[in-house]
Design a protein around this motif. Sequence first.
Motif, PDB file in Angstrom:
ATOM      1  N   VAL A  81      40.123   5.142  20.637  1.00 43.72           N
ATOM      2  CA  VAL A  81      39.286   6.162  19.995  1.00 43.72           C
ATOM      3  C   VAL A  81      40.074   7.453  19.806  1.00 43.72           C
ATOM      4  CG1 VAL A  81      37.168   7.540  20.247  1.00 43.72           C
ATOM      5  CG2 VAL A  81      37.196   5.129  20.954  1.00 43.72           C
ATOM      6  N   LEU A  82      41.030   7.703  20.702  1.00 44.42           N
ATOM      7  CA  LEU A  82      41.820   8.924  20.613  1.00 44.42           C
ATOM      8  C   LEU A  82      42.739   8.936  19.396  1.00 44.42           C
ATOM      9  CD1 LEU A  82      42.831   9.545  24.347  1.00 44.42           C
ATOM     10  CD2 LEU A  82      41.000  10.602  23.012  1.00 44.42           C
ATOM     11  N   LEU A  83      42.963   7.763  18.786  1.00 49.40           N
ATOM     12  CA  LEU A  83      43.794   7.749  17.582  1.00 49.40           C
ATOM     13  C   LEU A  83      43.143   8.556  16.456  1.00 49.40           C
ATOM     14  CD1 LEU A  83      45.056   4.045  17.488  1.00 49.40           C
ATOM     15  CD2 LEU A  83      46.380   6.113  18.025  1.00 49.40           C
ATOM     16  N   PHE A  84      41.805   8.534  16.377  1.00 53.55           N
ATOM     17  CA  PHE A  84      41.129   9.348  15.360  1.00 53.55           C
ATOM     18  C   PHE A  84      41.421  10.833  15.589  1.00 53.55           C
ATOM     19  CE2 PHE A  84      38.597   5.441  15.550  1.00 53.55           C
ATOM     20  CZ  PHE A  84      38.511   5.120  14.198  1.00 53.55           C
ATOM     21  N   VAL A  85      41.422  11.226  16.876  1.00 51.59           N
ATOM     22  CA  VAL A  85      41.742  12.620  17.203  1.00 51.59           C
ATOM     23  C   VAL A  85      43.193  12.919  16.859  1.00 51.59           C
ATOM     24  CG1 VAL A  85      41.860  14.322  19.059  1.00 51.59           C
ATOM     25  CG2 VAL A  85      40.024  12.614  19.040  1.00 51.59           C
ATOM     26  N   ALA A  86      44.095  12.010  17.234  1.00 42.09           N
ATOM     27  CA  ALA A  86      45.520  12.272  17.087  1.00 42.09           C
ATOM     28  C   ALA A  86      45.926  12.398  15.616  1.00 42.09           C
ATOM     29  CB  ALA A  86      46.324  11.167  17.770  1.00 42.09           C
ATOM     30  N   TYR A  87      45.538  11.412  14.791  1.00 36.12           N
ATOM     31  CA  TYR A  87      45.924  11.466  13.382  1.00 36.12           C
ATOM     32  C   TYR A  87      45.332  12.706  12.685  1.00 36.12           C
ATOM     33  CZ  TYR A  87      48.005   6.798  13.374  1.00 36.12           C
ATOM     34  OH  TYR A  87      48.830   5.718  13.602  1.00 36.12           O
ATOM     35  N   THR A  88      44.089  13.041  13.027  1.00 34.30           N
ATOM     36  CA  THR A  88      43.467  14.220  12.410  1.00 34.30           C
ATOM     37  C   THR A  88      44.195  15.501  12.790  1.00 34.30           C
ATOM     38  OG1 THR A  88      41.315  13.125  12.433  1.00 34.30           O
ATOM     39  CG2 THR A  88      41.322  15.508  12.167  1.00 34.30           C
ATOM     40  N   GLN A  89      44.485  15.645  14.099  1.00 35.26           N
ATOM     41  CA  GLN A  89      45.116  16.885  14.549  1.00 35.26           C
ATOM     42  C   GLN A  89      46.568  16.994  14.106  1.00 35.26           C
ATOM     43  OE1 GLN A  89      44.423  17.419  18.756  1.00 35.26           O
ATOM     44  NE2 GLN A  89      42.436  18.376  18.324  1.00 35.26           N
ATOM     45  N   ILE A  90      47.225  15.869  13.899  1.00 39.85           N
ATOM     46  CA  ILE A  90      48.600  15.927  13.385  1.00 39.85           C
ATOM     47  C   ILE A  90      48.627  16.637  12.040  1.00 39.85           C
ATOM     48  CG2 ILE A  90      50.398  14.493  12.324  1.00 39.85           C
ATOM     49  CD1 ILE A  90      50.132  12.582  14.700  1.00 39.85           C
ATOM     50  N   TRP A  91      47.702  16.256  11.145  1.00 39.58           N
ATOM     51  CA  TRP A  91      47.691  16.895   9.823  1.00 39.58           C
ATOM     52  C   TRP A  91      47.193  18.343   9.893  1.00 39.58           C
ATOM     53  CZ3 TRP A  91      50.383  15.289   5.987  1.00 39.58           C
ATOM     54  CH2 TRP A  91      50.708  13.940   5.876  1.00 39.58           C
ATOM     55  N   PHE A  92      46.380  18.626  10.898  1.00 33.81           N
ATOM     56  CA  PHE A  92      45.908  20.004  11.033  1.00 33.81           C
ATOM     57  C   PHE A  92      47.039  20.928  11.493  1.00 33.81           C
ATOM     58  CE2 PHE A  92      44.026  23.572  13.211  1.00 33.81           C
ATOM     59  CZ  PHE A  92      42.989  23.944  12.381  1.00 33.81           C
ATOM     60  N   PHE A  93      47.819  20.475  12.459  1.00 36.21           N
ATOM     61  CA  PHE A  93      48.847  21.339  13.042  1.00 36.21           C
ATOM     62  C   PHE A  93      50.188  21.272  12.326  1.00 36.21           C
ATOM     63  CE2 PHE A  93      45.965  20.957  16.690  1.00 36.21           C
ATOM     64  CZ  PHE A  93      45.876  22.285  17.080  1.00 36.21           C
ATOM     65  N   SER A  94      50.425  20.284  11.480  1.00 31.74           N
ATOM     66  CA  SER A  94      51.721  20.157  10.809  1.00 31.74           C
ATOM     67  C   SER A  94      51.896  21.252   9.783  1.00 31.74           C
ATOM     68  CB  SER A  94      51.850  18.783  10.144  1.00 31.74           C
ATOM     69  OG  SER A  94      51.821  17.761  11.109  1.00 31.74           O
ATOM     70  N   ARG A  95      53.115  21.760   9.656  1.00 28.58           N
ATOM     71  CA  ARG A  95      53.398  22.866   8.752  1.00 28.58           C
ATOM     72  C   ARG A  95      53.815  22.395   7.365  1.00 28.58           C
ATOM     73  NH1 ARG A  95      56.126  24.321  13.374  1.00 28.58           N
ATOM     74  NH2 ARG A  95      58.179  24.132  12.422  1.00 28.58           N
ATOM     75  N   SER A  96      53.940  21.103   7.142  1.00 23.79           N
ATOM     76  CA  SER A  96      54.306  20.591   5.820  1.00 23.79           C
ATOM     77  C   SER A  96      53.891  19.132   5.727  1.00 23.79           C
ATOM     78  CB  SER A  96      55.814  20.731   5.574  1.00 23.79           C
ATOM     79  OG  SER A  96      56.540  19.878   6.440  1.00 23.79           O
TER      80      SER A  96
END
Length: 430
Positions: free
Chosen positions: A108-123
Amino acid sequence: MPAQLPHEAVSGPTTVAQRVDRAVRRLSGWDALFFALTAVAAVAIVVSGPAGSRTWWALGVILALVTAYVLVGRAAMDGRHPGRADAYLALLLPLTAVSTALTSAGFVLLFVAYTQIWFFSRSRLRGAVWCTGLTVVVIAAATVAAGGWRDDLVGFAAQMLASLVFSIVLGLWITMTAEQSEERAELLRRLEAAQAELAATHHAAGVVAERQRLAQEIHDTLAQGFTSVVMLAQTTQAELDRGRPEAARTRVTQIEQVARDNLAEARSLVAAFGPAGLRDASLGEALVRLTERFSAEADVQVRLVGDRTAGDDLPREAQVVLLRAAQEALANVRKHAAASTVTLELVPSHGEVRLEVVDDGRGLPAGTTEGNGLRGMRERVREGGGSLDVGAGPAGGTRVAVTVPDGTANERPPARGLGPAPQRAEQEVP
């Protein structure tokens, strides 16, 4: 390129997190999403996972992830601390991988991880790299937990690769959508700014135009009235010097009348009315009053001929133009013409009405230029859709002709000229 927030770096692409709505940037939405998903993951681990140390380790990993989010991640969500964002992602990847390796509910944490990766990524590139890294470490953690690579992990790896492709495609689509939304918002902001600037420009132009209109109104009414008062006062003094009190008393009466008329004009200007002479009278009646008063003040015979009702059906603005033109023409006669007779005539013709003022004075010297009075008269006539001609009279003197449309014809015939335009010289007619 979309506009950046004040704290953003000028170079390099901006992230989804830097383009989301300000309400979301206040963290409320992302906090709710993160804590909801982690709570679901924790409940799933407790419910579906077997009792034992692996369950407790999995719950400990979720607690560590929540702690990393609160202490590191939330502080980086304003976009001003890219180092903290990278640090949080560096913690997010292994913690997610360990959780998924300990229990299947940890996925279930994969939904959190993939979402937050795009939120915090600078490009976009960083987002794709972090997503790939997450996929790799999750497959690696699953391989370690299984004691090595096994055939049953092939399907799991294929699922993770499919999740990777989906997350990258979805992330890029969200980024593109966010950028387009930001561009539209920026265009709207610029449009609103341009509209505000245009409104300010129109307001300033309106202020200038109103000042010019008031200046012309004051010149055509109050200034001329004060000139009459001065000249009558000088005449009164001369009559007193000659020992003619009755004549002086007559002049004083005229001064009082001119002052009253000026007071009425001033009140009309303040109250945004038209000329006081047209408030309760027709144009012909106003011209009669004007000629009678001018004859008494200037000792000049003034005749009003023609059809006095010709201007009664004119629009109010056109009547004002003709009355002001008559006032200015008579004022110039008094100042410059040295005339003994002045004729005013209203002539209706072909969908227009023409006012002619002709004097028998000295006329316009060669090379005379237009002063403020005639320039203001010409501008007023032009704004009213009419024409102004100034030239020599048929028997000498000066002829001023003002033509205005009566509103019954769509087209007016070409203006009839009165001779060549005066040449510029040093002498000026006000």
